[in-house]
Design an enzyme around this catalytic site. Structure first.
Site, PDB file in Angstrom:
ATOM      1  N   GLU A 362       0.860  -1.180   0.000  1.00 36.24           N
ATOM      2  CA  GLU A 362       0.000   0.000   0.000  1.00 36.24           C
ATOM      3  C   GLU A 362       0.905   1.242   0.000  1.00 36.24           C
ATOM      4  O   GLU A 362       1.193   1.784  -1.037  1.00 36.24           O
ATOM      5  CB  GLU A 362      -0.959  -0.033   1.195  1.00 36.24           C
ATOM      6  CG  GLU A 362      -2.019   1.025   1.091  1.00 36.24           C
ATOM      7  CD  GLU A 362      -3.438   0.542   1.442  1.00 36.24           C
ATOM      8  OE1 GLU A 362      -3.632  -0.636   1.723  1.00 36.24           O
ATOM      9  OE2 GLU A 362      -4.344   1.375   1.407  1.00 36.24           O
ATOM     10  N   GLU A 643      -3.014   0.623  13.178  1.00 46.56           N
ATOM     11  CA  GLU A 643      -4.072   1.033  12.251  1.00 46.56           C
ATOM     12  C   GLU A 643      -5.455   0.873  12.880  1.00 46.56           C
ATOM     13  O   GLU A 643      -6.346   1.677  12.665  1.00 46.56           O
ATOM     14  CB  GLU A 643      -3.997   0.157  10.989  1.00 46.56           C
ATOM     15  CG  GLU A 643      -5.096   0.400   9.984  1.00 46.56           C
ATOM     16  CD  GLU A 643      -4.910  -0.428   8.716  1.00 46.56           C
ATOM     17  OE1 GLU A 643      -4.253  -1.485   8.789  1.00 46.56           O
ATOM     18  OE2 GLU A 643      -5.403  -0.009   7.662  1.00 46.56           O
TER      19      GLU A 643
HETATM   20  C1  BGC Z   1      -5.566   2.694   4.013  1.00 48.29           C
HETATM   21  C2  BGC Z   1      -6.093   3.808   4.847  1.00 48.29           C
HETATM   22  C3  BGC Z   1      -6.966   4.635   3.987  1.00 48.29           C
HETATM   23  C4  BGC Z   1      -8.118   3.750   3.627  1.00 48.29           C
HETATM   24  C5  BGC Z   1      -9.212   4.394   2.890  1.00 48.29           C
HETATM   25  C6  BGC Z   1      -6.723   1.852   3.615  1.00 48.29           C
HETATM   26  O1  BGC Z   1      -6.389   0.757   2.877  1.00 48.29           O
HETATM   27  O2  BGC Z   1      -4.568   1.990   4.640  1.00 48.29           O
HETATM   28  O3  BGC Z   1      -5.329   4.306   5.797  1.00 48.29           O
HETATM   29  O4  BGC Z   1      -7.297   5.867   4.450  1.00 48.29           O
HETATM   30  O5  BGC Z   1      -7.700   2.589   2.963  1.00 48.29           O
HETATM   31  O6  BGC Z   1     -10.337   4.102   3.507  1.00 48.29           O
END
Ligand code: BGC
Length: 767
Positions: A362, A643
């Protein structure tokens, strides 16, 4: 082709070998041998790459930037660097060389495979030499350069680097090196023209080193898992010192946390392989550090060695080079660890762009995450230039109709198929307005508002035209894709977006944007615009009230986030605010003083409670140690911000591996509250950049002392308070050239003091 006057005479060059969508190619080495017939007075190298480069001249590295030229929207803009290389050249034969890496340009980015911008890395360089007699010569990239493949068999940011030291090219960037196996380069202009610009933000550098914890160095060496524990989750890579026979290959894997059996927990890395390989040359002690990759990790698992082999591991911390500016400490050790974790979340994710996480497939510039965290970030480090650059990235990928995508730089557009333009959605796209405003507030930086204003206006128009129905943004009857909601809130019964209606979130942020736009227009001297945005703000507030607030002050859905947004953005009428506050507090109490907010509501939760006179509840949440809370990960050994509130729990173990980063800064947004309210250090929006400081300590909970300091543009600002029974002692430091106001906490017999300068010591008594 002449891409820019700065690069006159230079052409883009590359290796003839390229990888594919899923296959990488070895990193090409490029070199040019040339003669200088006179002594050199000065020499300047201008260089960039599509991909990454590291340059060497006569065996010495040029500069100390990592991952140059940096990450921008390569479809539009590529940065270049300029180096004074006078000291590296000599009269006679010289070599200018470069190694190219895939980087973001053609390596893996997120879950989109390779080659998102182009198929192979390319180099563009121009060296201008001025001789002692004033005459000049230019060495530029062209068809006369040579290329070879070397020991870097592959190097990818998500996958890792493989290095075979037996294929070492020796003194490849020095004269006298055998060039017979080197091939002609390919002259390879990019498919579309790109703008070449000097570097905007701070470069990534090696910022520090970490030694593994002693126990992990010895005790685990012969055990089942050969795992080094660096004691800190971070972003970077390792440097190794190794003595092993020729051909021995190390497989080096990385993880943030361990499984209960002591092995690496790598499931949360998804498609990111995060594995380096090193094959030994077998001649004495070898030192190696990968060149074009980074990992997010705390633990390193090394396989492939025999017990007699020697290996030393050092962690190398990498991030954009921003000066640390703030410190926060208090009497609560858990909160001090929380502050530590927030800072390391920032270090780990401020790498070229503000990313969501540094480990899985990501690592993107998610706009929502950055918007949520920027205020905290601006306390911990000097992030001004970093955000100037990112705002440029944002302008570069703004949609033709003014929309802002959910990730910047963007390589794809979320929901592009069904949207009339790019739209990151509520609380994500709003980074467009919130980020420049915050940089203005924290640094007094009017330029970022001026630079970005037109783009902000276009975004507001885009929302009005394309994303609202009757001022209700993301109206569910009009728009199929609404946004990400209150991401990872706990009220959604397992649904990642929570249950706060997205149109409520959208309209609340739209109102906030209109308010900030009015203020911005005032600052930029545009009274007509200011008026227009004030009127718009009033209309949005009315529309919000009609749709989401009952006459008594109840807010639709009743979630913590719905109350937090309505209260924080001033969307509830004064007469019914008390009801709304009571409802919010009731929900918190019902959960036994636990929060349920996601990315969107969390940053304002404690502010709202404090402003509503419920500091007691705010402190209960801050000091809460059981799940869900900020201190729950701290109590479970976290060294960065997780997270998810429940990334790991004793009852359930790890959360869904599909989304379980242990290094996401979003929930670290509480850091700003610790600086601003626990310690009490606040800028005045009317004299931004801490020209006027508002000291407003608000002691509470079990905390008996707190202190914060901030290196402002004018000098050091600091506050410390100590509570002893009924006596509160406060020490203040006002930077030269600034002035301050002290606002005593409620319940103390003291008046507000204004026009404070220099140092002050105040003693306050409880009434
Ligand atoms: C990310 C987030 C991001 C989100 C969007 C995720 O996969 O890691 O931090 O804001 O997607 O909803």
């Amino acid at each position: 082709m002449n891409p820019s006057p700065v690069f006159a005479q230079a052409s883009w060059i590359a290796s003839p070998i390229a990888g594919g969508k899923r296959t990488s190619a070895p990193a090409p080495y490029l070199r040019k041998l040339f003669r200088l017939d006179q002594p050199v007075r000065s020499a300047q190298l201008v260089v960039t790459a599509l991909g990454l480069y590291e340059c060497e001249i006569n065996g010495r590295r040029v500069g100390d930037e990592i991952f140059a030229p940096g990450w921008t929207d390569y479809n539009k803009r590529v940065q270049y660097q300029t180096y004074d290389v006078t000291g590296l050249l000599r009269q006679g034969e010289n070599v200018l060389g470069a190694i190219l890496g895939d980087g973001w340009y053609c390596g893996y980015v997120a879950w989109h495979g390779r080659q998102n911008y182009g198929e192979r890395p390319r180099l563009l360089a121009r060296l201008e030499v001025i001789f002692q007699d004033g005459s000049t010569t230019v060495i530029a990239t062209d068809s006369s350069w040579k290329t070879a493949l070397g020991p870097i068999l592959e190097s990818d940011m998500l996958m890792g680097e493989s290095y075979d030291a037996r294929l070492d090219l020796g003194a490849w960037s020095q004269p006298g090196n055998d060039e017979s196996r080197w091939q002609p380069v390919l002259v390879a202009p990019p498919d579309r023209p790109v703008e070449l610009v000097p570097r905007l933000g701070p470069p990534v550098r090696r910022i520090g080193e970490i030694k593994p914890l002693k126990e992990s160095r010895k005790a685990t060496w012969n055990s089942k898992f050969r795992i080094f524990d660096l004691g800190q989750n971070f972003t970077g890579r390792i440097r190794i010192s190794i003595r092993a026979p020729r051909g021995a290959t190390l497989r080096i894997r990385y993880a943030e946390v361990l499984n209960p059996d002591g092995s690496l927990y790598t499931e949360n890395l998804r498609e990111a392989r995060c594995t380096d390989y090193y094959t030994c040359r077998g001649e004495g002690t070898e030192a190696w550090e990968p060149l074009f990759t980074f990992h997010g990790f705390r633990y390193v698992d090394v396989q492939g060695l025999q017990p007699d082999d020697f290996l030393e591991v050092t962690g190398v911390v990498l991030h954009s080079d921003m000066a640390p500016t703030g410190t926060f400490r208090c009497s609560h050790e858990g909160l001090n660890q929380l502050q530590h974790n927030i800072v390391w979340g920032q270090k780990s994710n401020f790498l070229e762009v503000p990313t969501d996480c540094p480990q899985r497939d990501e690592r993107l510039g998610w706009t929502g995450d950055a918007q949520v965290f920027i205020r905290t970030a601006a306390f911990n480090m000097d992030v001004r230039e970093f955000f100037h650059k990112w705002m440029q990235d944002m302008r570069d990928c703004q949609g033709a109709e003014g929309g802002i995508p959910c990730v910047v730089p963007t390589i794809w557009v979320w929901g592009a198929e069904d949207l009339p333009g790019k739209d990151g959605g509520p609380a994500w796209a709003d980074a467009e307005i919130i980020c420049p405003w915050t940089i203005y507030l924290c640094y007094g930086d009017r330029k970022i508002l001026a630079d970005h204003y037109e783009s902000m206006q276009r975004f507001m128009e885009f929302m009005a035209k394309n994303r609202c129905r009757g001022h209700i943004r993301a109206h569910p009857e009009a728009f199929e894709w609404q946004g990400f909601g209150d991401w990872l809130a706990l009220d959604g019964g397992g649904k990642t977006e929570g249950i706060t209606p997205v149109d409520l979130i959208g309209t609340a942020f739209y109102a906030h944007d209109a308010d900030l736009m009015a203020k911005t227009a005032d600052i930029l001297g545009r009274p007509g615009d200011a008026k227009k945005y004030r009127i718009l703000h009033g209309e949005i507030v009315d529309a919000f009230r009609r749709r989401f607030v009952t006459p008594e002050g109840l807010v639709v859905s009743g979630t913590q986030t719905s109350y937090v947004l309505a209260l924080h953005f001033g969307l509830i009428e004064e007469s019914t605010r008390a009801t709304a506050v009571r409802e919010l507090v009731r929900d918190i109490e019902k959960r036994n003083y636990h929060l349920a907010t996601g990315f969107v509501g969390t940053p304002y939760l404690l502010d709202v409670l404090e402003n509503a006179g419920r500091l007691d509840v705010a402190y209960k949440l801050l000091e809460q140690e059981t799940f869900p809370s900020w201190l729950f990960p701290v109590r479970n050994g976290a060294t960065t911000i997780w997270e998810r509130w429940d990334g790991w729990t004793p009852e359930k173990g790890f959360q869904d591996k599909g989304m379980n980063s242990f290094n996401h800064y979003a929930y670290g947004a509480v850091g700003a509250w610790m600086y601003r309210t626990v310690a009490g250090l606040e800028p005045d929006p009317n004299e931004p950049g801490y020209a006027h400081i508002i000291f407003r300590p608000r002691p509470g909970g079990s905390i008996t002392w707190a202190e914060a300091s901030l290196q402002t543009a004018l000098g050091l600002a600091a506050i410390r308070w100590d509570l002893d029974g009924d006596t509160l002692q406060v020490q203040l430091t006002v930077p030269p050239g600034a002035h301050a106001t002290f606002q005593p906490p409620p319940g103390y017999a003291a008046k507000e003091s204004t026009q404070l300068k220099g140092s002050h010591r105040l003693v306050l008594k409880k009434t």
